[in-house]
Write a protein that holds these residues in place. Sequence first.
Motif, PDB file in Angstrom:
ATOM      1  N   ASP A  73       5.746  -0.739   8.185  1.00 35.23           N
ATOM      2  CA  ASP A  73       5.141   0.562   7.916  1.00 35.23           C
ATOM      3  C   ASP A  73       6.287   1.566   7.869  1.00 35.23           C
ATOM      4  O   ASP A  73       6.889   1.870   8.892  1.00 35.23           O
ATOM      5  CB  ASP A  73       4.153   0.905   9.025  1.00 35.23           C
ATOM      6  CG  ASP A  73       3.268   2.086   8.687  1.00 35.23           C
ATOM      7  OD1 ASP A  73       3.485   2.729   7.645  1.00 35.23           O
ATOM      8  OD2 ASP A  73       2.362   2.364   9.484  1.00 35.23           O
ATOM      9  N   SER A  94       4.180  -7.046   9.751  1.00 38.89           N
ATOM     10  CA  SER A  94       3.962  -6.001   8.757  1.00 38.89           C
ATOM     11  C   SER A  94       5.036  -4.937   8.923  1.00 38.89           C
ATOM     12  O   SER A  94       5.686  -4.853   9.959  1.00 38.89           O
ATOM     13  CB  SER A  94       2.570  -5.388   8.897  1.00 38.89           C
ATOM     14  OG  SER A  94       2.456  -4.759  10.154  1.00 38.89           O
ATOM     15  N   GLU A 105       0.842  -1.197   0.000  1.00 37.26           N
ATOM     16  CA  GLU A 105       0.000   0.000   0.000  1.00 37.26           C
ATOM     17  C   GLU A 105       0.877   1.248   0.000  1.00 37.26           C
ATOM     18  O   GLU A 105       1.729   1.415   0.870  1.00 37.26           O
ATOM     19  CB  GLU A 105      -0.897   0.012   1.240  1.00 37.26           C
ATOM     20  CG  GLU A 105      -1.874  -1.131   1.295  1.00 37.26           C
ATOM     21  CD  GLU A 105      -2.636  -1.162   2.609  1.00 37.26           C
ATOM     22  OE1 GLU A 105      -2.695  -0.123   3.295  1.00 37.26           O
ATOM     23  OE2 GLU A 105      -3.149  -2.237   2.943  1.00 37.26           O
ATOM     24  N   ASP A 141       2.638  -6.527   4.331  1.00 38.46           N
ATOM     25  CA  ASP A 141       2.838  -7.672   5.222  1.00 38.46           C
ATOM     26  C   ASP A 141       4.192  -8.302   4.931  1.00 38.46           C
ATOM     27  O   ASP A 141       4.659  -8.300   3.787  1.00 38.46           O
ATOM     28  CB  ASP A 141       1.729  -8.708   5.016  1.00 38.46           C
ATOM     29  CG  ASP A 141       0.383  -8.200   5.499  1.00 38.46           C
ATOM     30  OD1 ASP A 141       0.357  -7.367   6.427  1.00 38.46           O
ATOM     31  OD2 ASP A 141      -0.638  -8.638   4.948  1.00 38.46           O
ATOM     32  N   ARG A 163       3.122   0.494   3.311  1.00 40.89           N
ATOM     33  CA  ARG A 163       2.712  -0.558   4.236  1.00 40.89           C
ATOM     34  C   ARG A 163       2.613  -1.876   3.478  1.00 40.89           C
ATOM     35  O   ARG A 163       2.102  -1.917   2.364  1.00 40.89           O
ATOM     36  CB  ARG A 163       1.351  -0.254   4.853  1.00 40.89           C
ATOM     37  CG  ARG A 163       1.352   0.877   5.822  1.00 40.89           C
ATOM     38  CD  ARG A 163      -0.043   1.099   6.417  1.00 40.89           C
ATOM     39  NE  ARG A 163      -0.112   2.404   7.031  1.00 40.89           N
ATOM     40  CZ  ARG A 163      -0.478   3.523   6.425  1.00 40.89           C
ATOM     41  NH1 ARG A 163      -0.814   3.495   5.160  1.00 40.89           N
ATOM     42  NH2 ARG A 163      -0.488   4.671   7.053  1.00 40.89           N
ATOM     43  N   THR A 169       3.794   7.122   3.168  1.00 38.22           N
ATOM     44  CA  THR A 169       4.010   5.838   3.829  1.00 38.22           C
ATOM     45  C   THR A 169       3.877   4.671   2.868  1.00 38.22           C
ATOM     46  O   THR A 169       3.173   4.749   1.858  1.00 38.22           O
ATOM     47  CB  THR A 169       3.004   5.644   4.984  1.00 38.22           C
ATOM     48  OG1 THR A 169       1.683   5.727   4.460  1.00 38.22           O
ATOM     49  CG2 THR A 169       3.203   6.665   6.073  1.00 38.22           C
TER      50      THR A 169
END
Length: 173
Positions: free
Chosen positions: A66, A64, A28, A49, A47, A45
């Motif tokens: 970030d 995950s 993301e 997994d 993000r 940002t």
Amino acid sequence: MKQIQRTVAAPTRIGLDAIAIEAGSPVELDLRLESVSEGVLVTGTVRADTAGECTRCLEPVTGSVDVYLTELFAYPNSVTEETTDEDEIRRILDDQIDVEPVVVDSVGLELPLNPLCREDCEGLCSECGVRLAIAGSEHSHDILDPRWAGLAAKFGVGTEPSNKLVNNEAEEK
């Protein structure tokens, strides 16, 4: 200024040997692109997994990542482009910005070098390789004291637990 929110598939495995974002996993992106005097400033940002293995017991580890990005991409023929080395700053090529190298570098710095399945992971037995978490507190191995190895070999004595040549601190005292 332009805001971009996208979910893309990771083109390759991104990360470290023990833990990474797997190829094809959704990533993301929530990025802000701002025109500044010397180029385009990308902030935002990333993000995704992660998957890997515990470096102590080799069990699967998931989580995950970030990451916050801040990167300047220099305009062609700008003062910034002309006064910096090629590897010091990213550049805009053919009116396009390639954020993949920035994401790869940032994720690699954010991931743990030694991921653990849990903080108190005991790891593996150095003798037999069984996970110490399932082996129990009574798990042990009788090891022949190397100082007695020559004598044991001469008389054909093995390393059975009943052997008196076994390293046992209580008997040595």
